[in-house]
Write a protein that holds these residues in place. Structure first.
Motif, PDB file in Angstrom:
ATOM      1  N   SER A   1       1.802   4.692  -2.078  1.00 29.08           N
ATOM      2  CA  SER A   1       1.210   5.625  -3.036  1.00 29.08           C
ATOM      3  C   SER A   1       2.160   6.789  -3.283  1.00 29.08           C
ATOM      4  CB  SER A   1      -0.116   6.177  -2.507  1.00 29.08           C
ATOM      5  OG  SER A   1      -1.052   5.157  -2.271  1.00 29.08           O
TER       6      SER A   1
ATOM      7  N   ASP B   1      -9.500   2.366  -0.558  1.00 28.66           N
ATOM      8  CA  ASP B   1      -8.603   1.209  -0.720  1.00 28.66           C
ATOM      9  C   ASP B   1      -7.146   1.607  -0.517  1.00 28.66           C
ATOM     10  OD1 ASP B   1     -10.681  -0.086  -3.378  1.00 28.66           O
ATOM     11  OD2 ASP B   1     -10.733  -0.487  -1.220  1.00 28.66           O
ATOM     12  N   TYR B   2      -6.886   2.272   0.603  1.00 29.94           N
ATOM     13  CA  TYR B   2      -5.532   2.582   1.060  1.00 29.94           C
ATOM     14  C   TYR B   2      -4.825   3.657   0.227  1.00 29.94           C
ATOM     15  CZ  TYR B   2      -6.400  -1.742   3.574  1.00 29.94           C
ATOM     16  OH  TYR B   2      -6.964  -2.722   4.355  1.00 29.94           O
ATOM     17  N   LYS B   3      -5.570   4.413  -0.557  1.00 32.65           N
ATOM     18  CA  LYS B   3      -4.999   5.584  -1.215  1.00 32.65           C
ATOM     19  C   LYS B   3      -5.893   6.779  -0.898  1.00 32.65           C
ATOM     20  CE  LYS B   3      -7.366   4.819  -5.650  1.00 32.65           C
ATOM     21  NZ  LYS B   3      -8.128   3.637  -5.195  1.00 32.65           N
ATOM     22  N   LEU B   4      -5.260   7.955  -0.739  1.00 28.90           N
ATOM     23  CA  LEU B   4      -6.013   9.166  -0.447  1.00 28.90           C
ATOM     24  C   LEU B   4      -6.373   9.791  -1.791  1.00 28.90           C
ATOM     25  CD1 LEU B   4      -4.089  10.556   2.643  1.00 28.90           C
ATOM     26  CD2 LEU B   4      -5.792   8.740   2.468  1.00 28.90           C
TER      27      LEU B   4
ATOM     28  N   HIS C   1       0.841  -1.203   0.000  1.00 27.57           N
ATOM     29  CA  HIS C   1       0.000   0.000   0.000  1.00 27.57           C
ATOM     30  C   HIS C   1       0.871   1.246   0.000  1.00 27.57           C
ATOM     31  CE1 HIS C   1      -3.457  -2.456   0.305  1.00 27.57           C
ATOM     32  NE2 HIS C   1      -3.234  -2.853   1.543  1.00 27.57           N
TER      33      HIS C   1
ATOM     34  N   ALA D   1      -6.937   6.406  14.730  1.00 25.74           N
ATOM     35  CA  ALA D   1      -5.489   6.342  14.926  1.00 25.74           C
ATOM     36  C   ALA D   1      -4.934   7.758  14.822  1.00 25.74           C
ATOM     37  CB  ALA D   1      -4.837   5.431  13.895  1.00 25.74           C
TER      38      ALA D   1
ATOM     39  N   HIS E   1      -9.160  10.830   6.584  1.00 30.36           N
ATOM     40  CA  HIS E   1      -7.905  11.232   7.224  1.00 30.36           C
ATOM     41  C   HIS E   1      -7.827  12.748   7.368  1.00 30.36           C
ATOM     42  CE1 HIS E   1      -5.527   7.398   6.428  1.00 30.36           C
ATOM     43  NE2 HIS E   1      -6.578   7.247   5.637  1.00 30.36           N
TER      44      HIS E   1
ATOM     45  N   ASP F   1     -10.063   8.154   1.995  1.00 32.14           N
ATOM     46  CA  ASP F   1      -9.258   6.947   1.812  1.00 32.14           C
ATOM     47  C   ASP F   1     -10.083   5.934   1.030  1.00 32.14           C
ATOM     48  OD1 ASP F   1      -8.065   4.358   2.167  1.00 32.14           O
ATOM     49  OD2 ASP F   1      -7.046   5.077   3.961  1.00 32.14           O
TER      50      ASP F   1
ATOM     51  N   TRP G   1      -8.918  15.150  -1.911  1.00 36.16           N
ATOM     52  CA  TRP G   1      -8.466  16.024  -0.849  1.00 36.16           C
ATOM     53  C   TRP G   1      -9.279  17.326  -0.884  1.00 36.16           C
ATOM     54  CZ3 TRP G   1      -3.402  15.375   1.745  1.00 36.16           C
ATOM     55  CH2 TRP G   1      -2.760  14.169   1.418  1.00 36.16           C
TER      56      TRP G   1
ATOM     57  N   VAL H   1      -0.200   4.715  11.700  1.00 36.89           N
ATOM     58  CA  VAL H   1      -0.920   4.022  10.657  1.00 36.89           C
ATOM     59  C   VAL H   1      -0.429   4.402   9.269  1.00 36.89           C
ATOM     60  CG1 VAL H   1      -3.186   3.876   9.537  1.00 36.89           C
ATOM     61  CG2 VAL H   1      -2.973   3.670  12.012  1.00 36.89           C
TER      62      VAL H   1
ATOM     63  N   TYR I   1       2.013  11.016  -4.537  1.00 39.07           N
ATOM     64  CA  TYR I   1       1.146  12.183  -4.690  1.00 39.07           C
ATOM     65  C   TYR I   1       1.921  13.320  -5.334  1.00 39.07           C
ATOM     66  CZ  TYR I   1      -1.717   9.513  -1.520  1.00 39.07           C
ATOM     67  OH  TYR I   1      -2.459   8.499  -0.956  1.00 39.07           O
TER      68      TYR I   1
ATOM     69  N   TRP J   1     -13.153   5.394   4.898  1.00 43.72           N
ATOM     70  CA  TRP J   1     -12.264   5.916   5.927  1.00 43.72           C
ATOM     71  C   TRP J   1     -11.903   7.349   5.529  1.00 43.72           C
ATOM     72  CZ3 TRP J   1      -7.942   1.739   6.976  1.00 43.72           C
ATOM     73  CH2 TRP J   1      -8.561   0.515   7.288  1.00 43.72           C
TER      74      TRP J   1
ATOM     75  N   PHE K   1       4.134   9.749   5.422  1.00 39.06           N
ATOM     76  CA  PHE K   1       4.508  10.352   4.145  1.00 39.06           C
ATOM     77  C   PHE K   1       6.028  10.417   4.008  1.00 39.06           C
ATOM     78  CE2 PHE K   1       0.668  11.741   2.167  1.00 39.06           C
ATOM     79  CZ  PHE K   1      -0.235  11.964   3.196  1.00 39.06           C
TER      80      PHE K   1
ATOM     81  N   TYR L   1       1.201   2.854   4.224  1.00 35.66           N
ATOM     82  CA  TYR L   1       0.638   2.393   5.475  1.00 35.66           C
ATOM     83  C   TYR L   1       1.757   1.663   6.209  1.00 35.66           C
ATOM     84  CZ  TYR L   1      -4.263   3.585   5.401  1.00 35.66           C
ATOM     85  OH  TYR L   1      -5.435   4.273   5.452  1.00 35.66           O
TER      86      TYR L   1
ATOM     87  N   TYR M   1      -0.857   4.235  -6.870  1.00 40.65           N
ATOM     88  CA  TYR M   1      -1.256   3.587  -5.625  1.00 40.65           C
ATOM     89  C   TYR M   1      -0.923   2.101  -5.700  1.00 40.65           C
ATOM     90  CZ  TYR M   1      -5.452   1.987  -8.112  1.00 40.65           C
ATOM     91  OH  TYR M   1      -6.306   1.397  -8.998  1.00 40.65           O
TER      92      TYR M   1
ATOM     93  N   ARG N   1      -6.644   9.272  11.418  1.00 35.73           N
ATOM     94  CA  ARG N   1      -7.511   8.509  10.532  1.00 35.73           C
ATOM     95  C   ARG N   1      -8.680   7.954  11.316  1.00 35.73           C
ATOM     96  NH1 ARG N   1      -8.290   3.678  11.838  1.00 35.73           N
ATOM     97  NH2 ARG N   1      -6.280   2.740  11.412  1.00 35.73           N
TER      98      ARG N   1
ATOM     99  N   TRP O   1       0.990  13.215   8.144  1.00 37.42           N
ATOM    100  CA  TRP O   1      -0.258  12.553   8.506  1.00 37.42           C
ATOM    101  C   TRP O   1      -0.596  12.860   9.961  1.00 37.42           C
ATOM    102  CZ3 TRP O   1      -1.154   8.509  12.064  1.00 37.42           C
ATOM    103  CH2 TRP O   1      -2.451   7.959  12.004  1.00 37.42           C
TER     104      TRP O   1
END
Lengths: 111, 117
Positions: free
Chosen positions: A36, B101-104, A34, B59, B35, B99, B107, A100, A38, B33, A103, A93, A51, B50, B47
Motif C-alpha cells: 500500500s 483487507d490488508y490496507k490501513l 499487499h 503481533a 493496528h 485494517d 486513521w 507483520v 499512504y 483487525w 513501512f 505485510y 492498496y 496489530r 508499525w
C-alpha cells in the motif's frame, strides 16, 4: 527489522509525472501483493492512496497509480498538482516470523 | 462516518507506564483487525502492533515486544495499547488505524506520548 527503502525526496513541476520507488525483499514487497501507499500532509494522519499494489480506494484521483517489479514497488503521480505536495510512505505485510507489517522510510514530494 | 479517536497520551518518566485508548465509531468494530502505528515528530511511520478481530491473535514490532500489550474490547468499541517500561525512544505520536483487507484505511488523529525525566 528494516524499513522499506524509499528516496528521501522527489520533486516535479505542475503537470509533470513523478515516480517513487519502494524497495524491500522477497519476504515483504516481493513476497505478495499487499503493498500500500499512504499520503501524509503536515499535522494530519496518513491517507491510503493505493492498496494491493495497483488498486485505488474510491475517492482517490486516478492520477495516482501503483505497480511492482520484483522486490520494488512504485507509486506514480501523473499531472502533478500543488495539492500533491506531501510525504508518501509505502507499506507491506511481511512473511517474516518477527514482523507483520513494515513501512517505508518515506518520501517528501515537492511540487 | 468512520471515526477513530485516540486518548491517553502525555508525559511520563522513563520506566513508567501509560495506557492508550482508541474509541471507534461508524463501523462494526468487531469485524476489523486494528493496528497501532507511531511517528516521532518530523520522522517516518513505524508499525507497532496489530490485533485481529478475535482479540486473541496479536503481533508486535521487536522494539516493543515484551513491553507493550495490545488488546481490544469489542463490546466497548475500544482498542488499547498498554505501554510498560517506557524508554525515551518511545516518544512519538501514536495512531490507531483500521485494517480493511490488508490496507490501513482509516486513521485516528494521534496522541502524543513523551517519555522524559
Amino acid at each position: 527489522q528494516s524499513a522499506l527503502t524509499q528516496p528521501a525526496s522527489v520533486s516535479g513541476s505542475p503537470g509533470q509525472s513523478i515516480t517513487i520507488s519502494c524497495t524491500g525483499t522477497s519476504s515483504d514487497v516481493g513476497g505478495h501483493n499487499h503493498v500500500s501507499w499512504y499520503q501524509q500532509k503536515p499535522g494530519k494522519g496518513p491517507k491510503v492512496m493505493i492498496y494491493d499494489v495497483t488498486d485505488r480506494p474510491s475517492g482517490v484521483s486516478n492520477r495516482f497509480s501503483g505497480s511492482k517489479s520484483g522486490n520494488t514497488a512504485f507509486l506514480t503521480i501523473s499531472g502533478l498538482q500543488t495539492e500533491d505536495e506531501a510525504d508518501y510512505y509505502c507499506s507491506s505485510y511481511t512473511r517474516s516470523v518477527t514482523l507483520v507489517f513494515v513501512f517505508g522510510t518515506g518520501t517528501k514530494v515537492t511540487v | 462516518d468512520v471515526q477513530l479517536v485516540e486518548s491517553g497520551g502525555g508525559l511520563v518518566q522513563p520506566g513508567g507506564s501509560l495506557r492508550l485508548s482508541c474509541v471507534a465509531s461508524g463501523f462494526t468494530f468487531s469485524d476489523y483487525w486494528m493496528h497501532w502505528v507511531r511517528q516521532v515528530p518530523g520522522e517516518g511511520l513505524v508499525w507497532v502492533s496489530r490485533i485481529k478481530s478475535d482479540g486473541i491473535t496479536t503481533a508486535y514490532a521487536d522494539s516493543v515486544k515484551g513491553r507493550f500489550t495490545i488488546s481490544r474490547d469489542n463490546a466497548k468499541n475500544t482498542l488499547y495499547l498498554q505501554m510498560n517500561s517506557l524508554r525515551v525512544d518511545d516518544t512519538a505520536v501514536y495512531y490507531c488505524a483500521r485494517d480493511s483487507d490488508y490496507k490501513l484505511d482509516f486513521w485516528g488523529q494521534g496522541t502524543l506520548v513523551t517519555v522524559s525525566s
